[in-house]
Design a protein around this motif. Sequence first.
Motif, PDB file in Angstrom:
ATOM      1  N   ASP A 199      32.610   5.052  33.923  1.00 39.97           N
ATOM      2  CA  ASP A 199      32.612   6.210  33.039  1.00 39.97           C
ATOM      3  C   ASP A 199      31.245   6.328  32.363  1.00 39.97           C
ATOM      4  O   ASP A 199      30.890   5.526  31.496  1.00 39.97           O
ATOM      5  CB  ASP A 199      33.713   6.066  31.988  1.00 39.97           C
TER       6      ASP A 199
ATOM      7  N   ALA B  53      31.451  16.228  32.588  1.00 38.92           N
ATOM      8  CA  ALA B  53      30.440  16.038  31.538  1.00 38.92           C
ATOM      9  C   ALA B  53      29.085  16.592  31.980  1.00 38.92           C
ATOM     10  O   ALA B  53      28.371  17.223  31.184  1.00 38.92           O
ATOM     11  CB  ALA B  53      30.323  14.557  31.197  1.00 38.92           C
TER      12      ALA B  53
ATOM     13  N   LYS C 251      29.178  20.414  31.961  1.00 44.09           N
ATOM     14  CA  LYS C 251      29.170  20.923  30.594  1.00 44.09           C
ATOM     15  C   LYS C 251      27.755  20.944  30.029  1.00 44.09           C
ATOM     16  O   LYS C 251      27.361  21.895  29.343  1.00 44.09           O
ATOM     17  CB  LYS C 251      30.075  20.061  29.713  1.00 44.09           C
TER      18      LYS C 251
ATOM     19  N   LYS D 149      35.770  12.983  35.499  1.00 44.92           N
ATOM     20  CA  LYS D 149      35.339  13.009  34.102  1.00 44.92           C
ATOM     21  C   LYS D 149      33.813  13.084  34.010  1.00 44.92           C
ATOM     22  O   LYS D 149      33.262  13.829  33.185  1.00 44.92           O
ATOM     23  CB  LYS D 149      35.846  11.764  33.378  1.00 44.92           C
ATOM     24  N   ASN D 150      33.128  12.301  34.840  1.00 48.47           N
ATOM     25  CA  ASN D 150      31.659  12.313  34.849  1.00 48.47           C
ATOM     26  C   ASN D 150      31.126  13.667  35.312  1.00 48.47           C
ATOM     27  O   ASN D 150      30.170  14.205  34.730  1.00 48.47           O
ATOM     28  CB  ASN D 150      31.126  11.210  35.752  1.00 48.47           C
TER      29      ASN D 150
ATOM     30  N   SER E   2      30.315   9.308  30.927  1.00 45.88           N
ATOM     31  CA  SER E   2      30.376  10.568  30.177  1.00 45.88           C
ATOM     32  C   SER E   2      29.656  10.496  28.829  1.00 45.88           C
ATOM     33  O   SER E   2      29.000  11.457  28.417  1.00 45.88           O
ATOM     34  CB  SER E   2      31.829  11.003  29.987  1.00 45.88           C
ATOM     35  N   GLU E   3      29.753   9.358  28.142  1.00 43.30           N
ATOM     36  CA  GLU E   3      29.076   9.241  26.840  1.00 43.30           C
ATOM     37  C   GLU E   3      27.561   9.268  27.001  1.00 43.30           C
ATOM     38  O   GLU E   3      26.852   9.830  26.165  1.00 43.30           O
ATOM     39  CB  GLU E   3      29.512   7.958  26.135  1.00 43.30           C
TER      40      GLU E   3
ATOM     41  N   ILE F  43      25.988  10.771  29.536  1.00 44.33           N
ATOM     42  CA  ILE F  43      25.648  12.118  30.000  1.00 44.33           C
ATOM     43  C   ILE F  43      25.609  13.099  28.837  1.00 44.33           C
ATOM     44  O   ILE F  43      24.758  13.989  28.776  1.00 44.33           O
ATOM     45  CB  ILE F  43      26.663  12.573  31.064  1.00 44.33           C
ATOM     46  N   GLU F  44      26.526  12.939  27.896  1.00 39.81           N
ATOM     47  CA  GLU F  44      26.607  13.856  26.757  1.00 39.81           C
ATOM     48  C   GLU F  44      25.590  13.544  25.667  1.00 39.81           C
ATOM     49  O   GLU F  44      25.430  14.325  24.728  1.00 39.81           O
ATOM     50  CB  GLU F  44      28.023  13.794  26.166  1.00 39.81           C
TER      51      GLU F  44
END
Length: 633
Positions: free
Chosen positions: A131, A14, A17, A10-11, A133-134, A136-137
């Motif tokens: 996690d 992200a 992306k 998931k990371n 991802s938040e 990273i985004e």
Amino acid sequence: MVSMESIFEKNIAAINKRNPNFLKKIDLDEISDDLFSVEGKRGALTLKARDSSGEYYLHSPYDPVREMNQLIDREFSSEEKIFKEARFFIVMGIGLGYCLDALLPRLKKGQKVILVEPRDSDFIFALKTRDFSEFIENDAISIVVQKDPGVAAAHVSHLICSTIQRSWKLLLHPVMMRRNFDFSKQFVLKLRGNLFGIMTGMNTEIGLSHLFASNVIENIPDIVRSPGVNSFINAWRDKPVIVIAAGPSLDKQIPLLKKYNDKILMISVGAAWRNLSSEGVQPHILAAVDPQDISQTAFNGLECKGNWLLADTATNRGVVGGFKGKKIFSNSYEKLEGFLTHVCEKKGVLGSGGSVAHITFNFALKMGANPIIMVGQDLAYTDNLTHTKGHVHRKVVTVDDEAFEVPGYYGGKLKTSIQMDTFRIYFEDLIKIHPESRVINATEGGAKIEGTEQMPLAEVMEKFAGDDVIDIENLWPSNHHFSQNTEQAIDYINEIIEKIKSAKVLANDILDSSERLKVALDETDSEKSSAAIDMEKFLLKDLYAQFREVDESAIWLIESFTASARYGVLRSMDERDDKLDVEEGDEEKEMDDAKSEGIKNIDLNSEFYRNIATACDAVVPALEKTIEKINNF
């Protein structure tokens, strides 16, 4: 329970992306054998590390979230003003990201976080454990993973330089300092040195803001009809280029440059053209960025013989207008790019460390040239000289106490200045962050530039000069739409003129209301005074709100014509309302002091908006004249 594999995937998704190239330079298989996660005594996951002194916690063994919140709270309370004004927070070491958890909720609009992690293994460990991802985004967070402190500092400097820099704050937890001691020390020293150089350039730009804006406006007829550096991306890919500077060692290299003039692409600073031309050398491309009139002396009386001009959009109008060859434009910073995007297509930004030689080097990088060969890049007082022959500033120097020694090209030490050494550091940083480019220093004199391969110019020419004559006309882009740009420019300039006229009306309304507020503050009838003050403060707040909505490009032009320059922050009375308020029970003297302070603030604010109104009167005719020139071009 979510598996480590799915968290990691998931990371990684992200990251890809947001930036598909980010992971290319990171070893995803690197494993930390001195870092491991453990469950804290209150259930939260924490980290332990090991060094020669034994094991230690990177986060609290009890409650790492609470610990980091307390740490950030202490930092904020002890340096409240810095935290309010800071634009960037630089966090050293990723750990498990608890610093981000504590810091992000405290960020104000416009504040950003730069996370620096020197170890690939620690970064990968974090991605496999939690996690992210938040984070990273989140556009407010930038991540730099780099083991070389100089390269990391260069990346961070460029991130900070890419916007209006007000201040920055380093957040370094003591245990992260322990884990990355040598890196942290070198990183901070390098970063401070880099930002000093950047601020030196910014201060120069602030002092010359009126010239910058005036030149941009006057250069628009040429800008809209010429391609930008973006049109030359990879246009010279994997082909050699010589970038010529105006150092004293250039003099001895001219015979070789003349011999191979048409067999290898040459890009020179404009200040070296007079000396080169007098000896029969015609660089294919000449670079000029100085907005000042003195820069014309390098071009006056010289005949263009097929040369092209690489100019900043704010280059001195006399240089741009007087040059009879083809022109390529770049912007020195993103604010200019943003303004001119409304006038024509994006020209592209070429970073500058304060020297036109940096522009030539960055253009070579953008063209994909390889190798890039430096000539005349002394960056030191070679033979006690400052520049090549024919340079307007060439002189013999008596090295004074302000000069200091740096390693020389041939070993030993040479004297240099703080400014030249700042230029050298910028080059070294550029080279570090572009490892794909081979850089050869064929100056054969001056200071040693780390990261370059030293090679005599004769050997360079034997290896890289081609057999065929170079025809740079093949480089010229064929898809530049001049007529479309012309129409777009005229429409936008007319639009900006109307916005500037509206800004002047607002500025004058603010001045009128400010004068009425001063009268109300001097009113002896307290009841009448209070009502008048409240009314004018309410009106001013509304006017300030309207002024802050004025088009950003219009504001940039207006501010550039005032002493506040483009880095000035629009002052607003509502940010200083407390200066006008007097608490019930205050003594009469305190009330008088408050009124006096309020009047001072009003006068300061009025001076700013008076300058704004005056600037509007100067900008509008300049823009109208530009439209006339475009139509008659």
